[in-house]
Design a protein around this motif. Structure first.
Motif, mmCIF file in Angstrom:
data_model
loop_
_atom_site.group_PDB
_atom_site.id
_atom_site.type_symbol
_atom_site.label_atom_id
_atom_site.label_comp_id
_atom_site.label_asym_id
_atom_site.label_seq_id
_atom_site.Cartn_x
_atom_site.Cartn_y
_atom_site.Cartn_z
ATOM 1 N N GLN A 126 -6.625 2.430 -8.093
ATOM 2 C CA GLN A 126 -8.042 2.760 -8.273
ATOM 3 C C GLN A 126 -8.759 2.814 -6.923
ATOM 4 N N LEU A 127 -8.278 2.011 -5.988
ATOM 5 C CA LEU A 127 -8.857 1.981 -4.644
ATOM 6 C C LEU A 127 -8.277 3.072 -3.740
ATOM 7 N N GLY A 128 -7.355 3.860 -4.282
ATOM 8 C CA GLY A 128 -6.743 4.921 -3.501
ATOM 9 C C GLY A 128 -5.649 4.420 -2.581
ATOM 10 N N LEU A 129 -5.120 3.249 -2.898
ATOM 11 C CA LEU A 129 -4.061 2.639 -2.091
ATOM 12 C C LEU A 129 -2.749 2.702 -2.857
ATOM 13 N N GLU A 130 -1.669 2.533 -2.137
ATOM 14 C CA GLU A 130 -0.341 2.505 -2.746
ATOM 15 C C GLU A 130 -0.231 1.274 -3.647
ATOM 16 N N GLY A 131 0.234 1.461 -4.870
ATOM 17 C CA GLY A 131 0.291 0.370 -5.835
ATOM 18 C C GLY A 131 1.653 -0.269 -6.007
ATOM 19 N N GLN A 132 2.615 0.131 -5.200
ATOM 20 C CA GLN A 132 3.958 -0.457 -5.307
ATOM 21 C C GLN A 132 3.942 -1.884 -4.744
ATOM 22 N N PRO A 133 4.753 -2.775 -5.300
ATOM 23 C CA PRO A 133 4.756 -4.174 -4.849
ATOM 24 C C PRO A 133 4.927 -4.354 -3.341
ATOM 25 N N ASN A 134 5.814 -3.583 -2.721
ATOM 26 C CA ASN A 134 6.012 -3.744 -1.278
ATOM 27 C C ASN A 134 4.781 -3.291 -0.494
ATOM 28 N N ALA A 135 4.091 -2.273 -0.968
ATOM 29 C CA ALA A 135 2.873 -1.805 -0.303
ATOM 30 C C ALA A 135 1.741 -2.823 -0.471
ATOM 31 N N ILE A 136 1.654 -3.425 -1.638
ATOM 32 C CA ILE A 136 0.646 -4.460 -1.875
ATOM 33 C C ILE A 136 0.920 -5.653 -0.969
ATOM 34 N N ALA A 137 2.172 -6.061 -0.876
ATOM 35 C CA ALA A 137 2.543 -7.192 -0.012
ATOM 36 C C ALA A 137 2.208 -6.878 1.444
ATOM 37 N N GLN A 138 2.458 -5.659 1.870
ATOM 38 C CA GLN A 138 2.147 -5.254 3.243
ATOM 39 C C GLN A 138 0.640 -5.293 3.476
ATOM 40 N N PHE A 139 -0.133 -4.816 2.506
ATOM 41 C CA PHE A 139 -1.595 -4.845 2.618
ATOM 42 C C PHE A 139 -2.077 -6.279 2.753
ATOM 43 N N MET A 140 -1.563 -7.165 1.917
ATOM 44 C CA MET A 140 -1.966 -8.569 1.945
ATOM 45 C C MET A 140 -1.605 -9.229 3.278
ATOM 46 N N ALA A 141 -0.470 -8.840 3.831
ATOM 47 C CA ALA A 141 -0.017 -9.436 5.091
ATOM 48 C C ALA A 141 -0.838 -8.948 6.286
#
Length: 77
Positions: free
Chosen positions: A14-29
């Motif tokens: 919804q935010l226009g970001l990649e929703g795959q688990p590895n992409a979410i983890a990278q964003f959080m890091a």
């Protein structure tokens, strides 16, 4: 009626970001917030993302709980 699943993956989409688990983890890091920065005013959000987040929180929409969880996660050391 919106039938989009309400989970972190779909919030990212919804935010226009990649929703795959590895992409979410990278964003959080790579994106962290201190207590002095309001979640919506974080420098990494685009204007469109800020608008979505603001509207969702103000409307107490289906995304509110996940947005608050994301806020908390981004503040963890």
């Amino acid at each position: 009626m919106d039938t989009t699943p309400v989970d972190l993956s779909h919030l990212f989409e919804q935010l226009g970001l990649e929703g795959q688990p590895n992409a979410i983890a990278q964003f959080m890091a790579t994106h962290k917030l201190t207590s002095q920065i309001h979640f919506i005013e974080a420098p990494f959000w685009t204007q469109a993302q800020k608008s979505f987040l603001t509207e969702a929180l103000e409307a107490d929409a289906q995304w509110t709980e996940l947005i608050e969880q994301l806020d908390t996660q981004l503040r963890k050391p």
